[in-house]
Design an enzyme around this catalytic site. Structure first.
Site, mmCIF file in Angstrom:
data_model
loop_
_atom_site.group_PDB
_atom_site.id
_atom_site.type_symbol
_atom_site.label_atom_id
_atom_site.label_comp_id
_atom_site.label_asym_id
_atom_site.label_seq_id
_atom_site.Cartn_x
_atom_site.Cartn_y
_atom_site.Cartn_z
ATOM 1 N N HIS A 15 -3.526 -17.270 -7.284
ATOM 2 C CA HIS A 15 -4.402 -18.432 -7.354
ATOM 3 C C HIS A 15 -4.939 -18.673 -8.766
ATOM 4 O O HIS A 15 -5.379 -19.778 -9.075
ATOM 5 C CB HIS A 15 -5.591 -18.264 -6.403
ATOM 6 N N HIS B 37 -11.926 -15.523 -15.053
ATOM 7 C CA HIS B 37 -10.660 -16.130 -14.648
ATOM 8 C C HIS B 37 -10.633 -17.586 -15.087
ATOM 9 O O HIS B 37 -11.632 -18.127 -15.573
ATOM 10 C CB HIS B 37 -10.442 -15.998 -13.133
ATOM 11 N N HIS C 141 -14.237 -19.244 -16.091
ATOM 12 C CA HIS C 141 -15.357 -18.784 -15.274
ATOM 13 C C HIS C 141 -15.654 -17.328 -15.601
ATOM 14 O O HIS C 141 -14.774 -16.465 -15.465
ATOM 15 C CB HIS C 141 -15.045 -18.900 -13.781
ATOM 16 N N THR D 221 -15.807 -21.712 -5.509
ATOM 17 C CA THR D 221 -14.849 -22.817 -5.452
ATOM 18 C C THR D 221 -13.544 -22.394 -4.790
ATOM 19 O O THR D 221 -12.534 -23.080 -4.894
ATOM 20 C CB THR D 221 -14.553 -23.366 -6.862
ATOM 21 N N THR D 222 -13.572 -21.252 -4.099
ATOM 22 C CA THR D 222 -12.437 -20.778 -3.305
ATOM 23 C C THR D 222 -12.964 -20.369 -1.936
ATOM 24 O O THR D 222 -14.142 -20.041 -1.791
ATOM 25 C CB THR D 222 -11.752 -19.572 -3.975
#
Length: 293
Positions: free
Chosen positions: A79, A107, A126, A210-211
């Site tokens: 991801h 990440h 981030h 946000t995941t």
């Protein structure tokens, strides 16, 4: 091997869903993400409209040990590209936070998840931290104000960003998808160089991961000064493979801001300064009226 891969995914995205269960497009794309992704009221990312932000002096961010150099591992978890540093002991503190937050990992998202005045940047970094009250990032993600993420946005440049080179080089090694894969950083990384020179100006708001499962446990700090990345470096990220194909992009679309307040920290800004400006405007207006009469 499956257990190890799942562990990496949980740490990377701070979620509890397996790699194959969600993606950034298709049947498992953002519209079908589970948990608070569907039901939450304070979801991230958002589009920041600068004229609507509340200007206020919230205190500067203090990045502890960010100026040290560290070894670490780079992971393609399907991801994103994530960097975990060895023995970093880095922390974040500020008057606004009241408590210290410990660095967990960093990440990237290409293009950016947060947009500014509807503009999407090529890359977003981030820097993830968890509240020191909790034993680890997974526990912290279940509590309000458990997580702090510092965001840095990148603009395109004709020149490579040398500070990114250790990460870019390792990304090339893990870009092919064969399950979660890792590589050692060949050169030490100095996190200080991944922050803008101006750390006195930022936007902040309360939001979510946000995941999946998009827990609403995050205080976001979006730095207003940007860094740069070259097109060649950006193509390395865009060539990363996953179980769902090449990750040409890995951002969640903007979420509804709702009635949340978005602050713009400005050092030295106060209501008194704002009122002074209003008084000056009124004086000028009155003088204009007197002149006309």
């Amino acid at each position: 091997m499956w257990i190890y891969s799942t562990f990496l995914v949980v740490i990377a995205g701070l979620h509890t869903v397996r790699t194959a269960d969600w993606s950034y497009w298709g049947d498992h794309g953002p519209d079908n993400w589970p948990g608070q992704c569907k039901t939450g009221k304070k979801q991230s990312p958002i589009n920041i409209v600068t004229v609507n932000t509340i200007k206020k002096d919230l205190g500067e961010l203090n990045f502890i040990r960010y100026d040290h150099s560290f070894t670490g591992m780079v992971t393609n978890n399907g991801h994103t590209i994530q960097v975990n540093l060895h023995d970093s002991l880095m922390q974040l503190e500020s008057e606004y936070l009241s408590l210290k937050y410990t660095f967990e990992q960093l990440h990237f998202h290409w293009g950016s998840e947060h947009t500014i005045n509807n503009y999407r940047y090529p890359l977003e970094l981030h820097l993830v931290h968890y509240n020191d009250q909790y034993n680890n990032v997974s526990i912290a993600s279940e509590h309000k104000n458990g997580i702090v993420v510092v965001t840095v946005l990148f603009e395109l440049s004709q020149e490579d960003n040398k500070a990114l080179d250790p990460i870019i080089n390792a990304t090339e090694q893990v870009s092919r998808w064969v399950g979660s894969s890792t590589a050692e950083l060949r050169a030490k990384l100095v996190p200080h160089l991944l922050l803008p020179n101006n750390r006195k100006s930022y936007y902040t708001y309360e939001g979510s991961l946000t995941t999946p499962n998009c827990q609403e446990a995050v205080t976001w700090f979006v730095m207003t000064e940007n860094l740069t990345i070259s097109e060649a470096q950006l193509r390395v990220f865009q060539g990363v493979e996953s179980a769902n194909g090449t990750l040409k992009f890995n951002y969640r679309p903007s979420q509804n801001e709702g009635d949340r307040e978005i602050y713009h920290h400005l050092s030295g800004y106060s209501n008194a300064r704002k009122m002074f400006s209003v008084h000056i405007y009124l004086i000028i207006f009155c003088l204009s009226i007197m002149k006309l009469t």
